[in-house]
Design a protein around this motif. Structure first.
Motif, mmCIF file in Angstrom:
data_model
loop_
_atom_site.group_PDB
_atom_site.id
_atom_site.type_symbol
_atom_site.label_atom_id
_atom_site.label_comp_id
_atom_site.label_asym_id
_atom_site.label_seq_id
_atom_site.Cartn_x
_atom_site.Cartn_y
_atom_site.Cartn_z
ATOM 1 N N GLY A 38 -60.338 35.968 -50.555
ATOM 2 C CA GLY A 38 -59.122 36.391 -49.866
ATOM 3 C C GLY A 38 -59.160 36.014 -48.392
ATOM 4 O O GLY A 38 -60.227 35.837 -47.806
ATOM 5 N N ARG A 39 -57.975 35.886 -47.818
ATOM 6 C CA ARG A 39 -57.869 35.506 -46.406
ATOM 7 C C ARG A 39 -57.077 36.563 -45.639
ATOM 8 O O ARG A 39 -56.048 37.018 -46.126
ATOM 9 N N VAL A 40 -57.563 36.938 -44.471
ATOM 10 C CA VAL A 40 -56.856 37.861 -43.596
ATOM 11 C C VAL A 40 -56.373 37.060 -42.396
ATOM 12 O O VAL A 40 -57.183 36.492 -41.661
ATOM 13 N N VAL A 41 -55.060 36.992 -42.232
ATOM 14 C CA VAL A 41 -54.485 36.297 -41.085
ATOM 15 C C VAL A 41 -54.271 37.339 -40.000
ATOM 16 O O VAL A 41 -53.455 38.241 -40.155
ATOM 17 N N LEU A 42 -55.028 37.235 -38.914
ATOM 18 C CA LEU A 42 -54.906 38.194 -37.817
ATOM 19 C C LEU A 42 -53.830 37.697 -36.867
ATOM 20 O O LEU A 42 -54.058 36.765 -36.090
ATOM 21 N N CYS A 43 -52.658 38.307 -36.950
ATOM 22 C CA CYS A 43 -51.544 37.880 -36.103
ATOM 23 C C CYS A 43 -51.372 38.832 -34.930
ATOM 24 O O CYS A 43 -51.083 38.424 -33.819
ATOM 25 N N GLY A 44 -51.548 40.131 -35.191
ATOM 26 C CA GLY A 44 -51.387 41.121 -34.139
ATOM 27 C C GLY A 44 -51.997 42.426 -34.570
ATOM 28 O O GLY A 44 -52.429 42.583 -35.710
ATOM 29 N N ALA A 45 -52.043 43.357 -33.630
ATOM 30 C CA ALA A 45 -52.644 44.660 -33.911
ATOM 31 C C ALA A 45 -51.828 45.706 -33.170
ATOM 32 O O ALA A 45 -52.333 46.479 -32.363
ATOM 33 N N ILE A 46 -50.516 45.732 -33.472
ATOM 34 C CA ILE A 46 -49.612 46.527 -32.647
ATOM 35 C C ILE A 46 -49.941 48.014 -32.690
ATOM 36 O O ILE A 46 -49.631 48.741 -31.744
ATOM 37 N N SER A 47 -50.616 48.473 -33.749
ATOM 38 C CA SER A 47 -50.973 49.895 -33.808
ATOM 39 C C SER A 47 -51.935 50.260 -32.687
ATOM 40 O O SER A 47 -52.118 51.428 -32.389
ATOM 41 N N GLN A 48 -52.574 49.254 -32.070
ATOM 42 C CA GLN A 48 -53.611 49.552 -31.086
ATOM 43 C C GLN A 48 -53.243 49.161 -29.661
ATOM 44 O O GLN A 48 -53.968 49.501 -28.729
ATOM 45 N N TYR A 49 -52.131 48.465 -29.471
ATOM 46 C CA TYR A 49 -51.849 47.923 -28.139
ATOM 47 C C TYR A 49 -51.699 49.021 -27.093
ATOM 48 O O TYR A 49 -51.989 48.808 -25.921
ATOM 49 N N ASN A 50 -51.187 50.182 -27.489
ATOM 50 C CA ASN A 50 -50.985 51.259 -26.530
ATOM 51 C C ASN A 50 -52.177 52.215 -26.443
ATOM 52 O O ASN A 50 -52.118 53.201 -25.719
ATOM 53 N N ASP A 51 -53.250 51.930 -27.206
ATOM 54 C CA ASP A 51 -54.419 52.805 -27.145
ATOM 55 C C ASP A 51 -55.053 52.722 -25.758
ATOM 56 O O ASP A 51 -55.159 51.650 -25.169
ATOM 57 N N VAL A 52 -55.491 53.859 -25.270
ATOM 58 C CA VAL A 52 -56.109 53.885 -23.945
ATOM 59 C C VAL A 52 -57.555 53.372 -24.022
ATOM 60 O O VAL A 52 -58.009 52.630 -23.167
ATOM 61 N N ALA A 53 -58.267 53.759 -25.071
ATOM 62 C CA ALA A 53 -59.638 53.283 -25.258
ATOM 63 C C ALA A 53 -59.666 52.447 -26.538
ATOM 64 O O ALA A 53 -58.873 52.672 -27.445
ATOM 65 N N PRO A 54 -60.578 51.464 -26.613
ATOM 66 C CA PRO A 54 -60.666 50.667 -27.832
ATOM 67 C C PRO A 54 -60.999 51.569 -29.019
ATOM 68 O O PRO A 54 -61.840 52.469 -28.902
ATOM 69 N N THR A 55 -60.324 51.373 -30.131
ATOM 70 C CA THR A 55 -60.583 52.197 -31.309
ATOM 71 C C THR A 55 -61.548 51.459 -32.240
ATOM 72 O O THR A 55 -61.556 50.231 -32.276
#
Lengths: 330, 330
Positions: free
Chosen positions: B236-253
């Protein structure tokens, strides 16, 4: 030939560190080969981190059944054969299991004459093939690029780094002691080595790889994977070979916090299993043998004597006690 | 033509959600184009998640400077030209920024006549090209395979799923409301849709993708990425296009706990940036236009009026308020 087959079997699945209670010992009658089958006497066992996964749960192969011999590759000598592909006296390699005798019908390869058992199980075995195909086929390094290897003093990592050097790359290894680091640089020709137990890994990678990491060959996972991703060069590749830092974890540990770095850097992370490459073993072994003959490639083995000591040999992989490929001589 | 250029500039870098205090508004004299330069009046702005990254820190482009207009792609009409490549009256697309007038010398493309602005900024703009090249070039789906898309009702995800359907794949989308899920299945022809706010995502993926996920096109990151990896098919292939769930996080999750799944499944995870593909925009636009003409591909836009409302339009991307491509009409 004995009439009984001594075996080490799976008594319970490991949770955390592999305890003695995971193993049982028994003696069962030596099996009789049926039509098309072969009886062989096991002479050497290959001790690999993947065995822990097989003991614990279904992976790319089904979990070992409770009461069955521990699954393991190894060497054996054919002593009775109903199969022309495996003549009596031939040395064969395949999944022998932790036992004195094995019966099989297929799935074993006959070794050419003159290959020492230690070489057959290390540099010409799955660890050498893993290094060769993982680096060259998955990582695809180009001369002049920087290759970073974790578990670099291990059986696979030490070969990965040397192949990368032979291919004209700058090579940086990560290992767990000053002695291992010296061995990498002084004996194997790595450009630099990082001691992950005493150095700040992230900063040391940056210092050792000022233009970034083009290929990271990862045997370890966890924090070291995260640190390497942070230093990935544009279009860098992460070869996921293993994650030995996590195999004994009781609960799954969080992954790298910085996967989105792969987006901006156009990074690729890819897992592989050496079993997919066994049909191409010949080309790898020809190259590896050539490099050994030229004095370009060396390998180290860690030999433990006696089938009953196989569990202890397996545990050295997780404590970092061994340097080089672990194996058991029966 | 005005004599003053109204702009929205970066006042402070966002920490967490994008606050109003990140933006300032000013009016500066309309710049005069120098030799080789072009003055154009901005007519539309493309509102994209990547803008938040540009506001916050260096990414694949340097961070926007404090006091500079917010970086943004958009459309503009050439009103004064010292450059034969950009005739007066032409509609051009490029990094206009959040302002009424822009001066540039290169890096803009002239749009062919007859392309509506909404199409130029969505299906023929970076979101459409991102979907096209990310899916086809990075994910490489094959007819009969299963393609899973997160942020599936978004500007990119909705096009990804439709292209996958056109290419003969089974298509499953993940979105954040029952309405969005109905739109995906009933209007866009997705085979199934998962509402991540009400469904158990991991179990729903397993149910919707019984043979596993061959291509996961990820716009979201976080828990949904972890759930998809767990259901990845062999190779299987995972195309990493974006991670919008994390853009507003204050600290890296923390990242996915199950990256080692990629080893056993021989999985590949790869990031990309559409900027690398702009030289091939023509081939994508030809295909996309053909599919639109055939009624095979549709797209939705979310139009906000007035330059001063651009910050609010940007925030809808993170609240999930918009469906379809967000843009501002000046």
């Amino acid at each position: 030939m004995h009439t009984m087959n001594h075996r080490i079997t799976l008594a319970e699945r490991p949770v955390g560190d592999i305890a003695d209670s995971c193993f049982a010992r028994d003696d069962v009658p030596v099996p009789t080969p049926g039509p098309g089958e072969v009886l062989a006497e096991v002479t050497w066992l290959s001790i690999d981190p993947t065995i822990r996964g097989w003991m614990a749960y279904d992976t790319y192969l089904p979990a070992i059944e409770i009461g069955a011999p521990i699954r393991s590759s190894g060497l054996a000598t054919v002593i009775e054969s109903n199969n022309d592909a495996y003549p009596v006296g031939a040395t064969v390699t395949g999944l022998t299991g932790w036992q004195q005798y094995v019966v099989f019908e297929r799935g074993f390869r006959v070794l050419p004459d003159g290959v020492p058992p230690e070489a057959a199980l290390s540099v010409f075995g799955t660890t050498g093939l893993t290094a060769y195909f993982g680096l060259l086929d998955v990582g695809r390094p180009v001369a002049g690029e920087t290759v970073l290897v974790s578990g670099a003093a291990g059986a696979t990592g030490s070969v990965v780094g040397q192949i990368a050097r032979i291919k004209g790359c700058r090579v940086v290894g990560i290992a767990g002691s000053a002695e291992k680091c010296s061995w990498l640089v002084d004996e194997l020709g790595f450009d630099e080595a990082i001691n992950y137990k005493t150095d700040n890994v992230r900063r040391s990678i940056r210092a050792a790889c000022p233009d970034g990491v083009d290929v990271f060959f990862d045997n370890v996972g966890g924090d070291i994977l995260e640190a390497a991703i942070n230093n990935l060069a544009l279009r860098g590749r992460v070869v996921l070979c293993g994650a030995i830092s996590q195999y004994n974890d009781v609960a799954p540990t969080p992954g790298p916090k910085n996967l989105s770095v792969l987006i901006g850097r156009r990074g690729r992370m890819e897992g592989f299993i050496v079993l997919d490459y066994l049909s191409r073993a010949g080309e790898a072994i020809a190259d590896l043998a050539g490099w050994i003959g030229d004095g370009e490639l060396s390998y180290k083995t860690y030999v433990v004597d006696g089938l009953d000591n196989a569990p202890q040999a397996l545990n050295t992989l997780f404590t970092g006690e061994n340097t080089g490929k672990a194996m058991v001589r029966l």
